[in-house]
Design a protein around this motif. Structure first.
Motif, PDB file in Angstrom:
ATOM      1  N   PRO D  49       0.839  -1.212   0.000  1.00 13.02           N
ATOM      2  CA  PRO D  49       0.000   0.000   0.000  1.00 13.02           C
ATOM      3  C   PRO D  49       0.868   1.255   0.000  1.00 13.02           C
ATOM      4  O   PRO D  49       1.928   1.281   0.630  1.00 13.02           O
ATOM      5  CB  PRO D  49      -0.799  -0.120   1.308  1.00 13.02           C
ATOM      6  CG  PRO D  49      -0.740  -1.575   1.692  1.00 13.02           C
ATOM      7  CD  PRO D  49       0.601  -2.044   1.197  1.00 13.02           C
ATOM      8  N   LEU D  50       0.388   2.305  -0.676  1.00 11.05           N
ATOM      9  CA  LEU D  50       1.164   3.549  -0.772  1.00 11.05           C
ATOM     10  C   LEU D  50       1.458   4.133   0.607  1.00 11.05           C
ATOM     11  O   LEU D  50       2.547   4.661   0.851  1.00 11.05           O
ATOM     12  CB  LEU D  50       0.403   4.560  -1.637  1.00 11.05           C
ATOM     13  CG  LEU D  50       1.105   5.904  -1.854  1.00 11.05           C
ATOM     14  CD1 LEU D  50       2.443   5.724  -2.537  1.00 11.05           C
ATOM     15  CD2 LEU D  50       0.239   6.854  -2.665  1.00 11.05           C
ATOM     16  N   ASP D  51       0.500   4.017   1.525  1.00 12.91           N
ATOM     17  CA  ASP D  51       0.674   4.622   2.853  1.00 12.91           C
ATOM     18  C   ASP D  51       1.736   3.913   3.691  1.00 12.91           C
ATOM     19  O   ASP D  51       2.074   4.366   4.779  1.00 12.91           O
ATOM     20  CB  ASP D  51      -0.656   4.614   3.620  1.00 12.91           C
ATOM     21  CG  ASP D  51      -1.604   5.684   3.102  1.00 12.91           C
ATOM     22  OD1 ASP D  51      -1.160   6.519   2.284  1.00 12.91           O
ATOM     23  OD2 ASP D  51      -2.771   5.672   3.509  1.00 12.91           O
ATOM     24  N   ASN D  52       2.237   2.800   3.222  1.00  9.48           N
ATOM     25  CA  ASN D  52       3.320   2.127   3.939  1.00  9.48           C
ATOM     26  C   ASN D  52       4.696   2.606   3.495  1.00  9.48           C
ATOM     27  O   ASN D  52       5.707   2.250   4.099  1.00  9.48           O
ATOM     28  CB  ASN D  52       3.243   0.606   3.716  1.00  9.48           C
ATOM     29  CG  ASN D  52       2.320  -0.085   4.700  1.00  9.48           C
ATOM     30  OD1 ASN D  52       1.217  -0.506   4.350  1.00  9.48           O
ATOM     31  ND2 ASN D  52       2.750  -0.163   5.954  1.00  9.48           N
ATOM     32  N   GLU D  53       4.731   3.424   2.432  1.00 12.77           N
ATOM     33  CA  GLU D  53       6.034   3.754   1.857  1.00 12.77           C
ATOM     34  C   GLU D  53       6.941   4.542   2.797  1.00 12.77           C
ATOM     35  O   GLU D  53       8.133   4.214   2.936  1.00 12.77           O
ATOM     36  CB  GLU D  53       5.850   4.490   0.512  1.00 12.77           C
ATOM     37  CG  GLU D  53       7.046   4.383  -0.421  1.00 12.77           C
ATOM     38  CD  GLU D  53       7.989   5.560  -0.268  1.00 12.77           C
ATOM     39  OE1 GLU D  53       9.177   5.406  -0.595  1.00 12.77           O
ATOM     40  OE2 GLU D  53       7.536   6.634   0.182  1.00 12.77           O
ATOM     41  N   ARG D 135      -4.723  -0.018   1.747  1.00 11.27           N
ATOM     42  CA  ARG D 135      -4.866   0.527   3.081  1.00 11.27           C
ATOM     43  C   ARG D 135      -3.614   0.183   3.865  1.00 11.27           C
ATOM     44  O   ARG D 135      -3.125  -0.932   3.811  1.00 11.27           O
ATOM     45  CB  ARG D 135      -6.092  -0.104   3.752  1.00 11.27           C
ATOM     46  CG  ARG D 135      -6.616   0.767   4.870  1.00 11.27           C
ATOM     47  CD  ARG D 135      -8.105   0.513   5.173  1.00 11.27           C
ATOM     48  NE  ARG D 135      -8.598  -0.752   4.688  1.00 11.27           N
ATOM     49  CZ  ARG D 135      -9.244  -1.645   5.466  1.00 11.27           C
ATOM     50  NH1 ARG D 135      -9.424  -1.401   6.739  1.00 11.27           N
ATOM     51  NH2 ARG D 135      -9.704  -2.770   4.954  1.00 11.27           N
ATOM     52  N   ARG D 136      -3.049   1.184   4.584  1.00 12.46           N
ATOM     53  CA  ARG D 136      -1.827   1.016   5.344  1.00 12.46           C
ATOM     54  C   ARG D 136      -1.903  -0.186   6.288  1.00 12.46           C
ATOM     55  O   ARG D 136      -2.913  -0.425   6.937  1.00 12.46           O
ATOM     56  CB  ARG D 136      -1.582   2.275   6.175  1.00 12.46           C
ATOM     57  CG  ARG D 136      -0.374   2.158   7.094  1.00 12.46           C
ATOM     58  CD  ARG D 136      -0.184   3.415   7.929  1.00 12.46           C
ATOM     59  NE  ARG D 136       0.791   3.163   8.972  1.00 12.46           N
ATOM     60  CZ  ARG D 136       2.115   3.260   8.797  1.00 12.46           C
ATOM     61  NH1 ARG D 136       2.594   3.612   7.626  1.00 12.46           N
ATOM     62  NH2 ARG D 136       2.944   2.986   9.792  1.00 12.46           N
ATOM     63  N   ASP D 138       0.080  -1.517   9.532  1.00  9.39           N
ATOM     64  CA  ASP D 138       1.099  -1.144  10.519  1.00  9.39           C
ATOM     65  C   ASP D 138       2.174  -2.219  10.669  1.00  9.39           C
ATOM     66  O   ASP D 138       3.339  -1.911  10.941  1.00  9.39           O
ATOM     67  CB  ASP D 138       0.439  -0.878  11.877  1.00  9.39           C
ATOM     68  CG  ASP D 138      -0.213   0.498  11.918  1.00  9.39           C
ATOM     69  OD1 ASP D 138       0.109   1.323  11.036  1.00  9.39           O
ATOM     70  OD2 ASP D 138      -1.033   0.731  12.802  1.00  9.39           O
ATOM     71  N   ARG D 147       4.339   6.642  13.190  1.00  6.26           N
ATOM     72  CA  ARG D 147       3.099   6.530  12.423  1.00  6.26           C
ATOM     73  C   ARG D 147       2.342   5.242  12.718  1.00  6.26           C
ATOM     74  O   ARG D 147       1.171   5.110  12.401  1.00  6.26           O
ATOM     75  CB  ARG D 147       3.407   6.587  10.923  1.00  6.26           C
ATOM     76  CG  ARG D 147       3.907   7.960  10.489  1.00  6.26           C
ATOM     77  CD  ARG D 147       3.877   8.075   8.995  1.00  6.26           C
ATOM     78  NE  ARG D 147       2.624   7.546   8.445  1.00  6.26           N
ATOM     79  CZ  ARG D 147       2.304   7.555   7.162  1.00  6.26           C
ATOM     80  NH1 ARG D 147       3.129   8.067   6.303  1.00  6.26           N
ATOM     81  NH2 ARG D 147       1.162   7.058   6.734  1.00  6.26           N
TER      82      ARG D 147
END
Lengths: 180, 180, 180, 180, 180
Positions: D49-53, D135-136, D138, D147
């Motif tokens: 996911p992009l939000d993990n980058e 979706r990110r 964690d 984050r």
């Protein structure tokens, strides 16, 4: 503990537990006599010392000797027959190779590209094993062979170390005149 | 202890523990009846003795017999149907081959290159198994087959050795007239 | 004891121990819901019976259902989306095929040659699964599906045999008119 | 019990036993920091996911961040450097793709065909990972990242179930306008 | 517990159990001295730091030093001889590479495509290892080498943690001027 992976005579993938490194060749012989093989034949064939050729234990690689109806000595490996060929030593300006004995067969339509070798013309062949140079290793001989050294039974009774010992190997293939 | 690797009917890679070498064929039959296979079909197909063809236990390789709507005998392996073909003996100057029975199918677009064999014209096919020559092995037969020798139950009750015994195998494929 | 090999959602190769053959599908469902897969998709895709299509448990092969922004039903497998297509029965002189449902996607530059299938023109596609013919297998259904038979819990409480049972399979792919 | 297969920084094939599924990522991080990898990079690269980058833990795939002498952010994986590239969203009639971050390098002579992708002209490249949509998660973040959500230590002390939980994944790659 | 997979000097596939990660290199040395290898040579060869070249322990990858009849230093790996070559640093507009030592041999007919590298003209070669840049790692040195740091025996006697420690690695291969 060791574990050796075989392909059985029925083509199944089977792993066998082995108590220690000193039992490994024994297990290879035992299952190799059934035609079980472990690993793939290296590209260009197995390499063994020339002095191992007369009493080589073909069971070690899942193969066996066979005399064909014309009386020729052959070796059977995974259902295919390989013919014995003696190669003379090469001593030219480009190449220096000691005498060798090679077991090979003609290529089949289903042989993958990387095991095929070119002979004269369009003829292609596949090598099972080549015996060349090197120093004889008794552990490769048929058990009880008169040419092999005294067996382990005649050695002193102290417990042998489980640690395997380095062993001499076949002479490396040399390419003379390569530019690097 | 042995361990056999299967591909299940759902395509999963599953290893099954086996108590000893004498239990191996039993485990192969048990899971083979579910369509589980172990290892890959050898290039050119499995090779078995011709005398094993009438009562061969196809479960050993994860296959099963099937009669198609036209009443033809076929064998199903991994969801694909193979047709039975009888091949006459060949006895020419170039080639000598005993009679055989072959199970094969037409090649599919997704078959890898090394399993395809050429027939007449551009037609390509894939072989599952070929029965030719050799000496019959009862252990390959459907359990309880009338042609098979007396079962193990009729043997003396002393514990059988865990060590597997060498067994006769199918006749090797011979290539006459190869130049080496 | 069984051992199943997965590729995780992070691409790692992980083996999971399984108590017995009767627990295998449960373990496949459990990890399949995480996107873990076992084995490779067979060339031409998985084959399942047509009657399993409505409530097939995609977790069994590490996939999941997904409705795209245009409201189309799709299946996600290893991060790629496969579209659902209904294929009518074929009944010509050359080919006889029952109706089917197929899940496929367009080929990508990095797909290996042996999974690509040709469609019209230069278009190539890759099949994840095809549901055709055969007899429904309840064990492939989403647990609790109303179409599935009564669950194991409603059966008598005697210990189930660990030995797996043969099961009906999808109809084999038939090639009519092949010359062998 | 689980078992994860690695290729070490010395290229050796080593399997490590893991107590349970909840310890798996920890073991991947621990050995990944040494440059050990498990499995092969998927064709077209890993998808996250992009939000993990921003805080992705590269140790999970045996990689690490590295700033080159020109100050560029790169990622090292198996001794090769991958450059970070930001890709804008595509929203044409033929293709709809959200914004992404891609790590890629130029193809080398020894890269196999199926990992090469074509760029403009004759230029070919290889992708390690692409972060797009989704979706990110964690659990993919560097441990202790600000984050990331509160760590497991802050959760109630009751024993966690060994059974792994389904998790959101990266957005599937969509091909609009494919004819099936 | 760890398990390392080897190909033996006889080509067999054998797994050896290892007590913990801190014993792994010792086991690799022990079996590597017999010519056993683990994993495949990476495309383009193993990469090691240049400062490890003088006392590199070739047993770690199943190789050994050998002086040929002409007095040249070579390395034998799986029966093939690799020649030592010193490469000068490159500092052009297109490419920046530190000095290196490379072990390579001419390609053989049976070498697969993806290990072959092009040299001048039609000449192709295969690299076993390249030593370039990076920071020396004592753990790669022949045990007892005078250049290596004090051995573990001289460290305090408290139990070492089983957890492996991150280690510096060879300099990544850099491609300057790639368009992404």
């Amino acid at each position: 503990m060791l574990h050796i992976e075989f392909v059985t005579d029925l083509g199944a993938q089977v792993t066998v537990d082995v108590e220690g490194p000193d039992k490994l060749l024994e297990v290879q012989r035992q299952y190799g006599r059934l035609g079980w093989t472990s690993g793939t034949v290296p590209g260009g064939g197995y390499q063994f010392p020339l002095d191992n050729e007369p009493d080589f234990d073909w069971a070690l690689i899942g193969a066996r000797k066979w005399t064909n109806p014309d009386g020729e000595e052959m070796v059977i490996h995974k259902g295919l027959a390989y013919r014995r060929r003696e190669l003379e030593a090469v001593d030219s300006r480009k190449m220096k190779l000691p005498a060798a004995v090679k077991y090979s067969r003609g290529a089949r339509a289903t042989d993958p590209e990387h095991v095929r070798e070119k002979a004269d013309g369009e003829f292609e062949y596949v090598t099972l094993a080549i015996f060349r140079g090197g120093r004889r290793q008794d552990r490769y001989a048929v058990p009880g062979s008169p040419r092999a050294a005294a067996p382990a039974a005649s050695q002193p009774a102290r417990p042998a170390p489980a640690r395997p010992q380095p062993a001499p190997r076949a002479a490396p293939e040399l390419e003379e005149g390569t530019p690097f």
